[in-house]
Design an enzyme around this catalytic site. Sequence first.
Site, short mmCIF file in Angstrom:
data_model
loop_
_atom_site.label_atom_id
_atom_site.label_comp_id
_atom_site.label_asym_id
_atom_site.label_seq_id
_atom_site.Cartn_x
_atom_site.Cartn_y
_atom_site.Cartn_z
N GLY A 112 4.67 11.01 -8.46
CA GLY A 112 5.74 9.84 -8.47
C GLY A 112 5.87 8.83 -7.48
O GLY A 112 5.79 9.08 -6.71
N ASP B 2 8.13 8.49 -5.75
CA ASP B 2 9.94 9.29 -5.62
C ASP B 2 9.88 9.33 -3.63
O ASP B 2 10.99 10.10 -3.72
CB ASP B 2 9.60 11.01 -5.31
CG ASP B 2 7.96 11.82 -5.11
OD1 ASP B 2 7.36 10.75 -4.29
OD2 ASP B 2 8.07 13.00 -5.24
N HIS C 113 -6.18 -5.82 -2.29
CA HIS C 113 -7.30 -5.78 -0.85
C HIS C 113 -7.26 -7.33 -1.03
O HIS C 113 -8.36 -7.68 0.44
CB HIS C 113 -8.35 -5.46 -1.79
CG HIS C 113 -8.46 -3.88 -1.17
ND1 HIS C 113 -8.75 -2.14 -1.64
CD2 HIS C 113 -7.16 -2.75 -1.06
CE1 HIS C 113 -8.45 -1.84 -1.70
NE2 HIS C 113 -7.28 -1.03 -0.88
N THR C 114 -6.89 -8.59 -0.95
CA THR C 114 -6.99 -9.38 -0.03
C THR C 114 -5.67 -10.05 0.74
O THR C 114 -5.83 -10.35 0.72
CB THR C 114 -5.99 -10.33 -1.79
OG1 THR C 114 -6.07 -11.58 -1.68
CG2 THR C 114 -4.53 -9.66 -2.51
N HIS D 40 0.78 4.26 -2.36
CA HIS D 40 0.25 5.80 -1.95
C HIS D 40 2.10 6.67 -1.83
O HIS D 40 1.77 7.54 -2.33
CB HIS D 40 -0.24 5.42 -0.88
CG HIS D 40 -1.41 5.39 0.01
ND1 HIS D 40 -2.12 5.96 0.48
CD2 HIS D 40 -2.31 4.36 -0.89
CE1 HIS D 40 -3.25 5.14 1.11
NE2 HIS D 40 -3.33 4.23 0.07
N ASP D 41 2.42 6.70 -2.47
CA ASP D 41 4.01 7.15 -2.93
C ASP D 41 3.49 7.60 -4.43
O ASP D 41 4.28 8.88 -4.62
CB ASP D 41 5.46 6.46 -2.17
CG ASP D 41 6.57 7.25 -2.67
OD1 ASP D 41 6.23 8.37 -2.86
OD2 ASP D 41 7.40 6.18 -3.95
N ASP E 5 -3.58 -13.40 -2.59
CA ASP E 5 -4.31 -14.23 -4.16
C ASP E 5 -5.42 -13.84 -4.72
O ASP E 5 -5.38 -12.62 -4.55
CB ASP E 5 -4.96 -16.04 -3.62
CG ASP E 5 -5.47 -15.26 -2.27
OD1 ASP E 5 -6.18 -14.64 -1.98
OD2 ASP E 5 -6.14 -16.60 -1.16
N ARG F 246 1.14 -0.83 -0.04
CA ARG F 246 0.03 0.05 0.37
C ARG F 246 0.90 0.99 0.13
O ARG F 246 0.20 1.73 -0.93
CB ARG F 246 -0.94 0.37 1.18
CG ARG F 246 -1.86 0.98 1.23
CD ARG F 246 -3.44 1.28 2.67
NE ARG F 246 -3.83 2.65 2.58
CZ ARG F 246 -4.23 2.71 3.60
NH1 ARG F 246 -3.22 2.58 4.57
NH2 ARG F 246 -4.65 3.81 4.02
N ASN G 216 -4.61 8.67 4.46
CA ASN G 216 -3.52 7.97 4.57
C ASN G 216 -3.83 7.43 5.98
O ASN G 216 -2.31 6.82 6.40
CB ASN G 216 -2.27 8.69 4.42
CG ASN G 216 -1.62 8.82 2.80
OD1 ASN G 216 -2.19 7.91 1.88
ND2 ASN G 216 -0.53 9.56 2.85
C1 HEM Z 1 -8.91 1.04 -6.09
C2 HEM Z 1 -8.83 2.15 -5.31
C3 HEM Z 1 -8.61 1.84 -4.08
C4 HEM Z 1 -8.90 2.49 -2.65
C5 HEM Z 1 -10.35 3.07 -2.62
C6 HEM Z 1 -8.84 2.20 -1.58
C7 HEM Z 1 -8.73 1.91 -0.11
C8 HEM Z 1 -8.24 1.31 0.64
C9 HEM Z 1 -8.32 1.27 2.27
C10 HEM Z 1 -9.47 3.17 2.88
C11 HEM Z 1 -7.91 0.58 3.31
C12 HEM Z 1 -8.09 0.94 4.57
C13 HEM Z 1 -6.69 1.98 5.38
C14 HEM Z 1 -7.24 2.24 6.68
O1 HEM Z 1 -8.35 2.11 7.27
O2 HEM Z 1 -6.57 1.52 7.96
C15 HEM Z 1 -6.98 0.26 2.42
C16 HEM Z 1 -6.00 -0.14 2.52
C17 HEM Z 1 -5.28 -1.76 1.30
N1 HEM Z 1 -4.84 -0.89 0.42
FE1 HEM Z 1 -5.96 0.28 -0.86
N2 HEM Z 1 -7.58 1.41 -1.58
C18 HEM Z 1 -7.11 1.59 -4.24
C19 HEM Z 1 -6.40 0.73 -4.62
C20 HEM Z 1 -5.07 0.38 -4.00
C21 HEM Z 1 -3.65 -0.51 -4.47
C22 HEM Z 1 -4.08 0.29 -6.05
C23 HEM Z 1 -3.29 -0.92 -3.67
C24 HEM Z 1 -2.22 -1.28 -3.92
C25 HEM Z 1 -1.79 -1.57 -5.05
C26 HEM Z 1 -3.34 -1.30 -2.74
C27 HEM Z 1 -2.85 -1.93 -1.53
C28 HEM Z 1 -4.02 -1.56 0.08
C29 HEM Z 1 -3.22 -2.57 1.01
C30 HEM Z 1 -2.16 -3.85 0.90
C31 HEM Z 1 -4.61 -2.42 1.55
C32 HEM Z 1 -4.24 -2.45 3.47
C33 HEM Z 1 -2.84 -2.56 3.74
C34 HEM Z 1 -2.28 -2.70 5.26
O3 HEM Z 1 -2.93 -3.70 5.53
O4 HEM Z 1 -1.59 -2.12 6.14
N3 HEM Z 1 -5.34 -0.16 -2.36
N4 HEM Z 1 -7.32 0.62 0.44
#
Ligand code: HEM
Length: 320
Positions: A68, A70, A190-191, A62-63, A246, A58, A91
């Site tokens: 970009g 960076d 989000h898996t 976010h970076d 997965d 994540r 964040n």
């Molecule tokens: C498509 C739009 C996306 C939205 C709206 C979104 C939103 C979120 C939100 C709200 C969380 C939870 C944050 C929290 O409450 O702690 C989250 C977690 C996460 N997101 Fe996304 N995300 C998106 C795309 C992505 C992408 C593109 C990636 C990576 C390639 C990603 C990887 C992750 C990961 C791995 C977590 C879990 C982080 C942890 O366990 O610390 N997300 N995301």
Amino acid sequence: MKNKAFLFSFLFLCLTVQSNSLSLDYYKHTCPEAENIIKFAIARALEDYPGIGAGIIRLLFHDCFVRGCDGSVLLDPSPKNPKPERSAPTNIGLRGFEIIDEAKRLVEVFCPGVVSCADILAYSARDAAELLNGIRYNVSGGRLDGKVSSADEAEENLPPHTFNLKQLKHLFVKKKNMTTEDLVVLSGAHTIGRSHCSSISSRLYPSIDPTLDATFAKKTLSPQCPPYAKKDGVVHLDHLSPDTLDSDYYKNVLDRTVVFFSDWSLLTSNETKKLVVEYATTPGDWEKDFAESMAKLSELDVITDPTKGEIRKNCRAVNY
Ligand code: HEM
Ligand SMILES: *[C@@H]1O[C@H](CO)[C@@H](O)[C@H](O)[C@H]1NC(C)=O
Ligand SMILES: *[C@@H]1O[C@H](CO)[C@@H](O)[C@H](O)[C@H]1NC(C)=O
Ligand SMILES: *[C@@H]1O[C@H](CO)[C@@H](O)[C@H](O)[C@H]1NC(C)=O
């Protein structure tokens, strides 16, 4: 005269080579062990805290989506810049900073001042994907660290979980020059990992969002995220296999047991739904495409011009 011309073209060549693009094995001569050291640090961290792999993946997203790849997401608040990206509400819950610090510390022991924090993060995310499920892709080196980091820019460039498909596409395709397929594929991150209850409570209270499976909401999410709880708890993003990288996420999308509205919204066009069905049903397809999209994400708007970036000494602060 001839010598002078030679000298000038030589200098010109040096300048153009310096402001070059990314390349594989970038630290081959300047820090040959860099990638091994980083991998070692990530492997050790994952043994102790499996969830940190999600945090690192994540962090990369976010970076790279804000100015970009960076390393701007890594900067701590400072008197000069009290509101860097990290402090933005979007964040919430970012984690893994200590692991990047540890990798940087080890790399600095071997080759001080050579390897950028932006590269360390990109290599780390690649290693996390491999260590979590053998997903492999190549990452080039040569990113420089940025000197600017703003919470407002993070809010403008990262998607909130309330976004619908049109809004997500606007961000990924129009603003970042990624494809709709990249959007569907990368959402599959989000898996793994977790969400804070505050990020999903609007789908549970005052009433259950009709785009969310009601039984899943009542039996699984609500007990972990009760209303009016004092502490902001966490839930797994993938209730089937929370720590495995997965394609189960796509089964959850089809079952409406994904925690964010943005996840569900992948069902709202034929183009995206078709991909969701493919990834849910054809073993191996998502892993292959995820590797490709992660490699692409890792190269978004990188800084390679030495007048625009630096090699930070400490990943949390710009060099003075
Ligand atoms: C498509 C739009 C996306 C939205 C709206 C979104 C939103 C979120 C939100 C709200 C969380 C939870 C944050 C929290 O409450 O702690 C989250 C977690 C996460 N997101 Fe996304 N995300 C998106 C795309 C992505 C992408 C593109 C990636 C990576 C390639 C990603 C990887 C992750 C990961 C791995 C977590 C879990 C982080 C942890 O366990 O610390 N997300 N995301
Ligand atoms: C990585 O790059 C090397 C060298 O170009 C190539 O042989 C290898 O197949 C690539 N691996 C992947 C997973 O793309
Ligand atoms: C957008 O991406 C394509 C490849 O997907 C690339 O060829 C093109 O140069 C990119 N455009 C910009 C403006 O970055
Ligand atoms: C999906 O395609 C079908 C025909 O194949 C069409 O009837 C339907 O309106 C499309 N749905 C969306 C959301 O575009």
